[in-house]
Design an enzyme around this catalytic site. Structure first.
Site, PDB file in Angstrom:
ATOM      1  N   HIS A 261       0.842  -1.196   0.000  1.00  0.00           N
ATOM      2  CA  HIS A 261       0.000   0.000   0.000  1.00  0.00           C
ATOM      3  C   HIS A 261       0.872   1.239   0.000  1.00  0.00           C
ATOM      4  O   HIS A 261       1.930   1.241   0.625  1.00  0.00           O
ATOM      5  CB  HIS A 261      -0.943   0.015   1.211  1.00  0.00           C
ATOM      6  CG  HIS A 261      -2.103   0.907   1.002  1.00  0.00           C
ATOM      7  ND1 HIS A 261      -2.061   2.245   1.288  1.00  0.00           N
ATOM      8  CD2 HIS A 261      -3.318   0.663   0.468  1.00  0.00           C
ATOM      9  CE1 HIS A 261      -3.216   2.779   0.963  1.00  0.00           C
ATOM     10  NE2 HIS A 261      -3.994   1.845   0.458  1.00  0.00           N
ATOM     11  N   ASP A 312      -7.981  -5.333  -0.539  1.00  0.00           N
ATOM     12  CA  ASP A 312      -8.430  -6.207  -1.623  1.00  0.00           C
ATOM     13  C   ASP A 312      -8.118  -7.681  -1.380  1.00  0.00           C
ATOM     14  O   ASP A 312      -8.580  -8.532  -2.129  1.00  0.00           O
ATOM     15  CB  ASP A 312      -7.771  -5.768  -2.940  1.00  0.00           C
ATOM     16  CG  ASP A 312      -8.369  -4.475  -3.429  1.00  0.00           C
ATOM     17  OD1 ASP A 312      -9.598  -4.395  -3.505  1.00  0.00           O
ATOM     18  OD2 ASP A 312      -7.610  -3.527  -3.707  1.00  0.00           O
TER      19      ASP A 312
END
Ligand SMILES: CC(C)(COP(=O)(O)OP(=O)(O)OC[C@H]1O[C@@H](n2cnc3c(N)ncnc32)[C@H](O)[C@@H]1OP(=O)(O)O)[C@@H](O)C(=O)NCCC(=O)NCCS
Length: 375
Positions: A261, A312
């Site tokens: 991320h 996700d």
């Protein structure tokens, strides 16, 4: 990735001020308008969070009922949008359907290109209400199923699952989807929200800004990752194959979808909640195969690359257990993120300044023009 004097990809660049969303990437905290998103996911409904993101405070009972009513009344898109959906090739990618249908919905919106705050709020309501029905209509249309119209008695999450699957969803599925929608509702200046704000910053209309955002969300480095995670799980298939499959991927320097991320340098708090839901839904379904594969993948990627799972990583497994097809996972992200997109677009209009960064030019500057015949 360091370039001359700056990091590419606008990393760590603060582009604007906003009151909507705060991310603490070190501590792994996500805050909407002052409230912890994990706390909201446990106690609130998605509709409450939509109100919170738009107005900066939680609604009282009357306000929440009014918003639910407005959403239910606005959920059926214009017949031209329904006709478009019915006319599209059945193999059209659902994100392409959504991008095109939202753009068309803008043409038929009763508020047209009006830019006053009241008109923009009405358009925001229609967008939140219609994105789920557009996705569900396409699912019905591509399977040539009987057309189910929205059921105004159901919550946004419940109605979406009802229209998508053609069946009354279980309470567990509705609660799980509502939670997932809350967790995906906003995420500061993520790529699609930034797109939306760049478009809104030119004082273009809200449908144009949302169409930009949908196009940006579609990519596998953003919203498309959850679909790719489940494709990876299906390709790996067995626990024994986890390490060999990942070793190959590492050797080929492939990105492992669902990890890493730009902002979180620890566990993504959304992934922590979705992991629990993935386990609970697997238990109810009587199979933990997918959950166990995800756990094994997560442990090995952490060990080898020190990367944490992001939002996700577990969401696809949760959606699959609700009966949502893999290519609808990213549209589900849009069903949620439209709350944040519209909040950010309204904030941009409220305090607008054109967003226009610079590029460090690295090409030649003094080439002499050569006539065509001499090239
Ligand atoms: C999310 C993402 C786009 C962030 O990208 P970013 O901030 O530009 O980070 P980078 O791609 O520069 O990654 C930094 C380093 O970690 C590695 N890395 C990051 N994510 C990785 C992943 N998912 N798999 C393997 N390596 C990864 C990069 O290869 C890079 O290593 P290097 O410095 O040796 O080249 C990136 O982590 C990614 O592509 N993840 C997979 C897609 C995904 O899950 N997206 C959903 C995000 S919520």
């Amino acid at each position: 990735m360091a370039d001359a004097g700056f990091k590419s990809g606008l990393e760590d660049v603060v582009a604007l001020t906003s009151d909507i969303c705060f991310i603490d990437g070190k501590e792994g905290r996500l805050v909407y308008r002052g409230y912890d998103a994990v706390d909201l996911a446990q106690h609130a409904s998605f509709e409450e969070v939509v109100f919170l993101l738009w107005y900066g405070r939680l609604p009282n009972e009357t306000e929440l009922s009014a918003l639910r009513r407005e959403l239910a009344e606005s959920s059926d898109p214009h017949s031209a949008v329904r006709d478009l959906i019915a006319s599209l090739p059945v193999n059209t990618a659902p994100m392409d359907v959504l991008r095109t249908a939202v753009s068309l919905a803008g043409i038929y919106d009763p508020d047209g290109n009006a830019m006053d705050p009241e008109a923009n709020h009405r358009k925001a309501v229609r967008l939140v209400a219609q994105i789920p029905t557009i996705v569900a209509y396409f699912e019905q249309s591509r399977h040539r199923r009987e057309v189910l119209r929205p059921n105004p008695q159901l919550s946004l999450a419940g109605n979406f699952l009802y229209m998508l699957t053609g069946q009354n969803p279980s309470e567990q599925s509705v609660k799980a989807l509502d939670t997932a929608l809350i967790l995906h509702a906003d995420h500061e200046l993520n790529a699609s929200t930034f797109s939306a704000r760049v478009t809104a910053g030119t004082l273009s209309d809200i449908y144009s800004a949302v169409t930009s955002a949908i196009g940006t969300l579609k990519g596998p480095l953003h919203g498309g990752a959850n679909e790719q995670v489940m494709r990876m799980v299906d390709a790996i298939e067995t626990l024994d194959n986890v390490r060999p499959w990942l070793d190959r991927a590492f050797a080929e320097k492939r990105k492992i979808m669902g990890f890493g991320h730009r902002v979180y340098k620890t566990d993504d708090p959304r992934a922590v909640v979705l992991r629990r839901i993935s386990y609970e839904m697997g238990e109810t379904a009587g199979t933990l195969t997918v959950y166990q594969l995800l756990e094994a993948i997560g442990a090995y990627v952490r060990e080898r690359k020190q990367l944490h799972p992001n939002v996700d990583f577990y969401s696809g497994s949760v959606y699959r257990m609700m009966g949502i097809p893999a290519d609808i996972f990213t549209p589900v992200f849009a069903i949620s993120r439209i709350a944040g997109w519209t909040a950010h677009i309204l904030e941009q209009y409220h305090n607008n300044r054109l967003i226009r960064p610079r590029a460090e030019y690295t090409g030649p500057t003094h080439l002499a023009y050569k006539p065509l015949a001499e090239r």
